[in-house]
Write an enzyme that holds these catalytic residues in place. Sequence first.
Site, PDB file in Angstrom:
ATOM      1  NE  ARG A 155      91.659  23.492 -53.047  1.00  0.00           N
ATOM      2  CZ  ARG A 155      91.313  22.633 -52.129  1.00  0.00           C
ATOM      3  NH1 ARG A 155      91.836  22.600 -51.168  1.00  0.00           N
ATOM      4  NH2 ARG A 155      90.129  22.284 -52.337  1.00  0.00           N
TER       5      ARG A 155
ATOM      6  CG  HIS B 116      98.181   6.640 -36.178  1.00  0.00           C
ATOM      7  ND1 HIS B 116      97.283   7.403 -36.256  1.00  0.00           N
ATOM      8  CD2 HIS B 116      98.604   6.707 -34.915  1.00  0.00           C
ATOM      9  CE1 HIS B 116      97.001   7.953 -35.175  1.00  0.00           C
ATOM     10  NE2 HIS B 116      97.933   7.627 -34.254  1.00  0.00           N
TER      11      HIS B 116
ATOM     12  CG  HIS C  77      92.788   5.695 -32.466  1.00  0.00           C
ATOM     13  ND1 HIS C  77      93.284   5.410 -33.889  1.00  0.00           N
ATOM     14  CD2 HIS C  77      93.250   6.881 -32.386  1.00  0.00           C
ATOM     15  CE1 HIS C  77      93.745   6.302 -34.535  1.00  0.00           C
ATOM     16  NE2 HIS C  77      93.719   7.283 -33.553  1.00  0.00           N
TER      17      HIS C  77
END
Lengths: 524, 377
Positions: free
Chosen positions: A70, A213, A275
């Site tokens: 933005r 991740h 996770h």
Amino acid sequence: MLSTPMSKAPPIAPNPLRRGLVEDRTSDACAVVIFGASGDLTRRKLMPALYNLACSRSLPGGFAVVGVARREKTDDSFRSEMKEAVSAFSRRKPIDATLWADFEKGLSYVRGAADAPATYEALRAQLERADAERGTRGNRLFYLAVPPAEFAPIVDGLRTARLVAVPEEERRGGPWTRVVFEKPFGHDLASARALNDSVAAAFSEAQVFRIDHYLGKETVQNLLVFRFANSLFEPVWGREHVDHVQITVAEDIGVEGRGRFYEQTGVTRDIVENHLMQLLCLTAMEPPISLAADAVRDEKVKVLHSLRPLERTLVEQNVVRGQYTRGVVHGDEVPSYREEPDVSPDSPVETYVAMRCFVDNWRWSGVPFYVRAGKRLARRVTEIAVVFNEVPHSLFRVPDGGITPNVLSVRIQPDEGIALRFISKEPGQQTILRDVAMDFRYGAAFGSNTPEAYERLLLDAMRGEATLFTRRDEVEAQWEYIDGVLRAWEAEGYPPPPLYPAGSWGPEQADDLLARDGRRWRKP
Amino acid sequence: MTAAASPGRVLARLDDELRAFWAAAPQPGEMPRARACTMNLVVVAASPALAQQWLPVVDEVLLGVPARAIVVGLDPDGADALEGSATAVCTPAASGGPAVCSERVSLLARGAVCARLSSCVAALSATDVPTTLVWLGRVHADDPAFAPLARDATRVVLDASLGSLTSLAHVIYWARARPASDRPGVADLTWTRVAPWQELCARFFDEPRTRPLAWNVTRVNVTQASSGGGTLGPEGALLLGWLATSLGWRAASLGGKLRLLRAGERPVHAQLCAAPGRRLPPGALAALEIEASEGELALSGEIRREDDEAGGAAMATWRLAVTCRGQTHRLEQRIRLRDAESARLLERTLHRPTHDAALVDAVAWADELRGEELSCT
């Protein structure tokens, strides 16, 4: 770029010069579009990862990065910000000026809001420029490094602006489109399903890469190698020999200025649903038939479907939550969760959770998996510990009445490695038993300059390799399991989370959870 | 190095020294140490001076590949003797744990001891880990210093730029003649040095549109650092051999002159160019140009190495121009080759698969070019 009539042309032959090239992994020419280009994730992880891929020659000749956010920025100011970020957060320091000069030529910026059609028109123009000037050949990887609330508008914006190529085109050698979502993917099962439906309206599942991740960490990947490339461990990996499993994801930090986010999520949505569930799956799964994405993910989904559902009555017996109060971490006094910025003074949000899970299948029947995650705990550590059965009969006199069981611990972070605890005799005239550890440290055996998780995952997404990403049914099965816990907590009359002092290992009730089974938590 | 003694005594002393590293607990204030060993890394250099040059290289490699390293300098013309010393190469732990240490033994073998080298190395090797033999210099598979060491190794690493392509070919043929269960893999540092060039070359044909052009290469120009009139060096030969075997080219002769033919007996014009006066080792690749065309589509690719920056890693510029119906699209990228850093090169070689069919094919092809006319213009 879109929806051309399909022909039955055969898939294009592979590049003969790629056959047998073993050393360098690179991807097709492509443009990476980062939504949320002003955010922390872009600065700390994504851009340093892309730069490191450039350093290791893993980026293709035709490559560009388009940042979308933005804030008002020019291409030049975006480049300069990214250079600063890479200088600060790259694992390779100092920045290679010559390489950066070449890399930054491919960086550009588009200003716009996720729900504004003009954003996608500007993006289309920028991508066409990248195709013409940078040789990105119409291939796009959209990376959504934005809050989950913006996922649906962005997906819708891309679809409406016809920026998504159909997968058939790729099979015919045409351009490809892929999209990467950051976690958390949904807020509960219903929202995850709704989001998946909205994603499926624009993308086929093969184009969707839901990132966790943790799966990019070397030690997590090594878990598969450890289990399925060593004949020693697999025969003892199950109910016959394993007493229980403990999985810990402990952080010593607090919410670090993310109070508003944490008030919406809590540790269960932030860590456990993704996770921790992934670590549990990798620990408990059966050998896949291959390392192909769906083969591995099929086995993980089977584990999730084998988890004994946690209905309301079972939640009270098997789940403990907690919230940190003031305390001392590494010698520093730290505030309570409710004193953190943007956190309600009477917040019921959990910063700690411990659960006793059962994988009801042939291999793991009756073996408890104790999992816990929390903030402001005594130290930062993520590990999987497989605790083996005690010996059936002790030949040796031991002072406190028992021989400690063997433990195989897989340390995910820090000091990634694997340790096996066993009993040995102390040298001397007497038979004195002592715990010793065979300790394999990943960094020690292979050097410490291993790629960051995001480097691996970004390159995998660019190459279309989905093994380390979660599939739709996997995400929904994770939520289905966690939803039972969340619903129980939200029910009227459920007691608020007990408090634990920051810097401890969680509330006493978590210790009781194991003590009831005659066990105790490890202090990793 | 210690004064000359019988090899047995030298080895016993070195063994004691190696044990002594681990026998005592660390003194107060001393950093605790942990031993790590993933292989025996036996590096044999053709001369004592070359072995000295490689000591820091090996130490650097040990930071990434913990091993028991045995670095040997050969002096076959000297009086019979074995000299040696042992040391530990430690990496401080990043997060407060013990320093991780590898052991490195340095040996100097003179005279007849060279022929008994494998016995000395066996006495010092760590058990239950694979052995990699790195041989720096010319070699013949029958050399009594080389053959027994190579037989005990899981992998043999040569450097065609230090020895010759012929040496490399001999060792590959020797390895292939061994039973499959006892066959060492053969690697080559020059082959690893060429790997970035291969990858960059493959990029020319990654785009599906240009991929068929890989079978329609019309010209290859290899430029190497040498004065005019030199012959094709190992780097250029291996790169050309890899291109030829990957793309199905064969070498033929016309009136005694070498011709390269692709499918359909169509010619590939190959030219070797010299780049004199460059700050590059003699024979090092300096540039590769490649042209291909079919119908209205034409491709021209170039990889050009820049002179090494002082203390830096080599930079190269990769250029691709694709012309279709009169319109040309160009791409350019700059990359670090990192092919001149010996430690990095050896480490990358150690991380490659033990058996590399592409190397075997490329060497066999390039070895056939021996004596053929492809000299610098």
